[in-house]
Motif scaffolding. Structure first.
Motif, short mmCIF file in Angstrom:
data_model
loop_
_atom_site.label_atom_id
_atom_site.label_comp_id
_atom_site.label_asym_id
_atom_site.label_seq_id
_atom_site.Cartn_x
_atom_site.Cartn_y
_atom_site.Cartn_z
N ASN A 208 2.57 9.41 9.10
CA ASN A 208 3.87 9.69 9.69
C ASN A 208 4.99 9.48 8.67
O ASN A 208 4.91 8.55 7.85
N TRP A 209 6.04 10.30 8.79
CA TRP A 209 7.25 10.12 7.98
C TRP A 209 8.41 9.96 8.95
O TRP A 209 8.75 10.88 9.68
N GLU A 210 8.98 8.75 8.93
CA GLU A 210 9.95 8.33 9.94
C GLU A 210 11.36 8.80 9.57
O GLU A 210 12.22 8.03 9.18
N ASN A 211 11.56 10.11 9.69
CA ASN A 211 12.83 10.73 9.36
C ASN A 211 13.19 11.75 10.44
O ASN A 211 12.41 11.99 11.35
N SER A 212 14.36 12.34 10.32
CA SER A 212 14.74 13.45 11.19
C SER A 212 15.35 14.54 10.32
O SER A 212 16.39 14.31 9.70
N PRO A 213 14.72 15.73 10.25
CA PRO A 213 13.50 16.12 10.96
C PRO A 213 12.32 15.23 10.60
O PRO A 213 12.21 14.74 9.48
N GLY A 214 11.42 15.07 11.56
CA GLY A 214 10.24 14.25 11.33
C GLY A 214 9.14 15.03 10.65
O GLY A 214 9.20 16.25 10.50
N ASN A 215 8.09 14.29 10.27
CA ASN A 215 7.00 14.94 9.56
C ASN A 215 5.73 14.12 9.71
O ASN A 215 5.79 12.91 9.95
N ILE A 216 4.63 14.80 9.58
CA ILE A 216 3.30 14.18 9.48
C ILE A 216 2.59 14.92 8.35
O ILE A 216 2.51 16.15 8.36
N SER A 217 2.11 14.20 7.39
CA SER A 217 1.36 14.83 6.29
C SER A 217 -0.13 14.66 6.51
O SER A 217 -0.58 13.71 7.17
N ARG A 218 -0.89 15.60 5.96
CA ARG A 218 -2.35 15.50 5.98
C ARG A 218 -2.86 15.64 4.55
O ARG A 218 -2.66 16.67 3.91
N VAL A 219 -3.49 14.56 4.05
CA VAL A 219 -3.95 14.52 2.67
C VAL A 219 -5.47 14.34 2.66
O VAL A 219 -5.97 13.34 3.21
N PRO A 220 -6.22 15.26 2.06
CA PRO A 220 -7.67 15.04 1.93
C PRO A 220 -7.94 13.88 0.96
O PRO A 220 -7.38 13.85 -0.14
N ILE A 221 -8.75 12.92 1.38
CA ILE A 221 -9.11 11.82 0.49
C ILE A 221 -10.63 11.63 0.53
O ILE A 221 -11.29 12.01 1.51
N SER A 222 -11.16 11.06 -0.52
CA SER A 222 -12.60 10.82 -0.58
C SER A 222 -12.86 9.59 -1.43
O SER A 222 -12.05 9.22 -2.29
N MET A 223 -14.01 8.98 -1.20
CA MET A 223 -14.41 7.80 -1.97
C MET A 223 -15.21 8.24 -3.19
O MET A 223 -16.12 9.06 -3.10
N THR A 224 -14.83 7.68 -4.32
CA THR A 224 -15.53 8.00 -5.56
C THR A 224 -16.81 7.18 -5.69
O THR A 224 -17.06 6.27 -4.90
N ASP A 225 -17.59 7.48 -6.71
CA ASP A 225 -18.86 6.78 -6.90
C ASP A 225 -18.67 5.29 -7.15
O ASP A 225 -19.57 4.49 -6.85
N ASP A 226 -17.52 4.91 -7.68
CA ASP A 226 -17.28 3.49 -7.95
C ASP A 226 -16.54 2.79 -6.82
O ASP A 226 -16.02 1.69 -6.98
N GLY A 227 -16.49 3.43 -5.64
CA GLY A 227 -15.93 2.79 -4.46
C GLY A 227 -14.42 2.87 -4.33
O GLY A 227 -13.85 2.25 -3.43
N GLU A 228 -13.76 3.62 -5.20
CA GLU A 228 -12.32 3.80 -5.10
C GLU A 228 -12.01 5.03 -4.24
O GLU A 228 -12.89 5.84 -3.94
N TRP A 229 -10.74 5.18 -3.86
CA TRP A 229 -10.32 6.35 -3.08
C TRP A 229 -9.51 7.28 -3.96
O TRP A 229 -8.73 6.84 -4.81
#
Length: 904
Positions: A208-229
């Motif tokens: 969520n982005w708490e502004n006006s106009p408001g917003n919601i972003s969608r970001v693809p994320i994944s875990m790497t082989d070393d356990g990071e995002w």
């Protein structure tokens, strides 16, 4: 058999000798907190421990815990540039990069163990240096930024968190003159991760982005082989800039939210500008006085040219101006019009002029809802606004495991905690617009919560709040949308034309014209929207005929003007900054919903209304136990902030005062993340907000039961959690009222290797149990463990408490477990309704298991229908669902009265 427990709350002391404001918090600090005037403030039932502090100027918002135990949260509005705040020299950097720009980050290398114990992390000491105060800290783990505000996304065509007009222009103050609620993309808040694989290592992060106009972003994320995002910013999108959300009018001030039981993002609009009346006033007060002077709220000026200017204007128009509640949240309404495609009007640099927008303007009744993003992996996801759940400044929602019951907190002063109950599981409707149900407002009913005189008032740290839910109305989502659509074409031009004698579109807007319109609205309300008279008439019909007996054209009132309607019928709309609500995913009856009230002051501590308690500016976190139907009828204080708001002597210097809890997040092991929103307002010597982890006490609970006359039943003895495992226990269960029910026997959990035959008292009023886990069958971290079962027999009619006395209970390592004993209740009979335990008990004339003969006179007649109607909410009925559930829907409701009437 029902599961309804009573409170036997064990109060914990302040650990001042250890330098802690609350039990178990002080491993990393040495400052002792002084005594305050309010006993138990600060205090906690259980223990709490500091995990992290955020950068200077930022709240702790948007916590999310992944399936593997990893943690992330938002860095919301961190300070930038230089500061001079008494903690550092004026030329010191406020925050070091990357902590000087808003974003979302995670704690590298850390995972919660989900065993219910806070031993899985070291407590963070207080940040004592300017360098420490300028970054996000935890004791042993680095906060890694995953995505930051205004990063390039969507192939470079957008900036993360920034809304655009239909032609692709960024809606920022760089491109548009006027006011904006929060600079674009400065306020990331709620985060919810929706996995797209079974391992939970890939998916979409919704923010969520708490502004006006408001917003919601969608970001693809994944875990790497070393356990990071890692985030794929090139494939990230702003949902505000997609056509499905723009078609709904977009959103504004997207604050917190939840992940639904059907695994979608639920974003809440914190539309502070919905306030129709200021503070404790009601619409009826304005109608009775013939004016809104001193009472009218900000939403009535939604379509005023330069809407935020009204607060200063009333000070110019009237000798005694007043605070127009919510006016400041009208910032960004004109930017919302540009987002929808309005032509920009001629506005002066740095502020709004009064040239009206007449082509496209947002409808106020389209904002202030929970927004569900169905098909979260689709391009784009499909948004649904749940208009039927009410319009408010929603900070947070919480959908229960029944998928029908929803609790919501409305942020701000004199606001409500609301409940919605759908007719069927929300995700079961083929079309979400068909979702239908009943909206409820709270009524605090116990005398202990209020006092006639200020010196008589009770301590909120030691006082439960008993809640009755008042039904406001029943509707479907589609019905609500149709009512809202009536107001779609209203603009700022309409404000002037409707409230002046001679002005028409194209005329100059002089100061005199605007004053005439403003004064007319103050006196008579805004005639472009639902009128004051409609709200008062709805309330009159409600009082006369009930929530389902109002005229068809008034049914919209409680859904579109929720706060005003609830206040009009006497609901307890008194909460100040109700900002957090959450329960463990999948939580069932007997578990808890947590409610964060960031400040316990103002209407909660004044001399009016249903709640008149002492003031605790540090706020309180309550918990409510879920009953069989997922209702919550009692709120217990479990985390109490410091008492620092009244006079300089009430601001003790202490570094562990857990103050102004905002978001609460219940993890799967029952622990609760508590996020502070009290930037430099509490008694701490450092200026940063912190994230704490609350470990609830170990509850030892005896189930409640409802028994028919001469019948037998069973109740379970359970332990809520065993973080350190279990070796054995000795406890006694006893009844409080001889002659109602007897304890006749018992049995143990088969997994326990060594048990003693239950030791029964000669009079049947008590049983002692002893048990040991020889083979370690109960593992550390186990939850909701059943130790045994007691057999009961009804001996008469009436009610009796089942009391627990834990003599000793030990963990796997031999240490004693600190427990909280919680009583149960037995209702037998059923008792004679309205007649007391000695009255004639109901009977079952036709032997079908239902007690049609409610008054016990041996037959079914109209007097039975009347008696059931009058006692529908009594314990004798609600704890005997099987006896009075005449429509066989598994609960007690007014249709049971109708069904009984039709059986005559």
């Amino acid at each position: 058999m029902v599961d309804l427990t009573r409170r036997n709350l064990m109060e914990s002391s302040v650990a001042a000798a250890l330098g802690a404001s609350v039990v178990g918090i002080a491993t990393g600090s040495e400052t002792e907190i002084s005594e305050t005037d309010t006993a138990g403030a600060p205090g906690v039932v259980g223990s709490i421990k500091r995990f992290s502090t955020t950068a200077f100027g930022a709240e702790v918002t948007g916590p999310f815990v992944f399936e593997n135990g990893g943690l992330l949260y938002s860095l919301q509005h961190p300070a930038t540039g230089t500061r001079g705040d008494g903690f550092s020299s004026s030329d010191a950097k406020a925050n070091q990069p990357p902590y000087d720009r808003a974003g979302v980050g995670y704690f590298s290398g850390f995972t919660f163990e989900f065993d219910g114990d806070n031993d899985d992390f070291e407590e963070l000491p207080v940040p004592s240096s300017v360098e420490q105060q300028g970054q996000v800290l935890s004791a042993n783990h680095e906060f890694v930024m995953l995505a930051q505000a205004r990063d390039r996304i969507d192939g470079g065509s957008e900036l993360l968190g920034v809304t655009q007009t239909p032609d692709g222009t960024n809606v920022t103050q760089d491109n548009f003159e006027g006011t904006q609620y929060g600079a674009a993309a400065t306020n990331p808040d709620c985060n919810q991760f929706v996995p797209t694989n079974d391992a939970g290592t890939e998916g979409y992060l919704f923010t969520n982005w708490e502004n006006s106009p408001g917003n919601i972003s969608r970001v693809p994320i994944s875990m790497t082989d070393d356990g990071e995002w890692a985030a794929d910013m090139d494939a990230a999108i702003n949902l505000a800039n997609t056509e499905p959300l723009r078609d709904l009018g977009g959103t504004r001030i997207n604050c917190y939210g939840d992940r639904t039981p059907w695994n979608t993002m639920l974003s809440s609009e914190e539309n502070y500008a919905h306030t129709r009346v200021s503070l404790t006033n009601t619409v009826g007060d304005m109608v009775d006085d013939g004016t809104g002077k001193g009472m009218i709220g900000g939403c009535q000026f939604w379509n005023r040219p330069n809407p935020t200017g009204i607060n200063g204007a009333v000070g110019d128009y009237y000798d005694d101006g007043w605070y127009v509640q919510g006016y400041w949240a009208l910032d960004g309404v004109e930017f919302l019009a540009y987002y929808l495609g309005a032509d920009q009007v001629d506005q002066g640099e740095g502020g709004n002029t009064t040239e009206p927008i007449g082509d496209v303007y947002p409808n106020p009744y389209r904002y202030g809802y929970h927004v569900d993003f169905r098909e979260p992996a689709a391009d784009p996801p499909q948004p649904v606004k749940y208009y039927v759940m009410g319009r408010a400044s929603w900070e947070a929602p919480n959908i229960q495991a029944d998928k029908k019951t929803v609790y919501g907190c409305s942020d701000g002063d004199n606001k409500g905690i609301y409940k919605f109950v759908a007719d069927a599981a929300i995700d079961s409707y083929d079309d979400p617009m068909d979702v239908a149900g009943t909206l409820y407002a709270p009524k605090i009913t116990n005398d202990a919560a209020s006092a006639a005189e200020s010196d008589d008032r009770n301590n909120p740290a030691q006082t439960d709040l008993e809640v009755e839910w008042l039904p406001l109305g029943h509707a479907s989502n589609a019905e609500c949308e149709a009512w809202i659509a009536r107001y779609d074409d209203v603009t700022q031009v309409d404000y002037l034309e409707a409230h002046t004698e001679n002005w028409s579109e194209g005329d100059e807007v002089t100061d005199a014209v605007l004053e005439e319109a403003d004064r007319t609205v103050v006196e008579n309300g805004n005639q472009n929207y639902i009128t004051n008279e409609e709200i008062v008439e709805w309330a009159r019909q409600y009082e006369a005929n009930g929530h389902d007996g109002v005229d068809a054209d008034l049914r919209m009132v409680p859904f579109l003007e929720t706060r005003a309607a609830a206040k009009e019928i006497g609901a307890s709309i008194e909460f100040n900054k109700a900002e957090g609500v959450d329960s463990r995913d999948g939580a069932g009856p007997g578990e808890y919903v947590y409610f964060g009230i960031s400040e316990f002051n103002d209407a909660l501590a004044d001399e009016e209304g249903d709640i008149q308690l002492e003031r605790i500016d540090g706020g309180i976190v309550f918990r409510g136990e879920l009953e069989q139907d997922y209702n919550v009828s009692r709120l217990e204080p479990v985390i109490v902030g410091p008492d620092f708001g009244v006079g300089s002597d009430q601001r003790p210097d202490g570094d562990d005062g857990v103050a102004n809890i905002d978001n609460v997040y219940a993890m799967e092991d029952g622990r609760v993340l508590c996020c502070e929103d009290g930037f430099n307002e509490g008694p701490a010597s450092f200026p940063n907000d912190a994230l704490y982890v609350y470990q609830p006490p170990v509850d030892v609970d005896v189930e409640s039961a409802a028994l028919s006359q001469n019948a037998t039943g069973e109740v379970d003895l359970t332990v809520s959690s065993l973080p350190k495992g279990f070796s054995g226990a000795r406890l006694t269960v006893s009844t409080s009222d001889d002659g109602v029910a007897n304890i006749t026997g018992g049995a143990y959990n088969d997994a326990l290797g060594l048990t003693a035959e239950p030791k029964l008292a000669a009079d049947g009023q008590a049983a002692e149990l002893r048990v040991a886990d020889l083979d370690g069958e109960i593992q550390p971290g186990a939850q909701n463990v059943t130790l045994g079962t007691l057999e009961l027999e009804a001996a008469g009619t009436g009610t009796t408490d089942l009391q627990i006395d834990v003599h000793n209970m030990d963990a796997e390592d031999g240490s004693e477990i600190d427990v909280q004993e919680r009583m149960g209740m037995v209702v037998t009979g059923p008792p004679g309704l309205g007649l007391g335990p000695a009255g004639s008990a109901p009977t079952d004339p036709d032997g079908d298991g239902k007690y049609e003969d409610v008054n016990g006179n041996g037959r079914l007649d109209y007097a039975d229908i009347e008696l059931l109607f009058e006692n529908l909410d009594s314990d004798a009925v609600t704890m005997n669902v099987e006896a009075y559930d005449f429509n066989d829907n598994g609960k007690i409701d007014y249709d049971d009265v109708v069904e009984l009437y039709e059986e005559q």
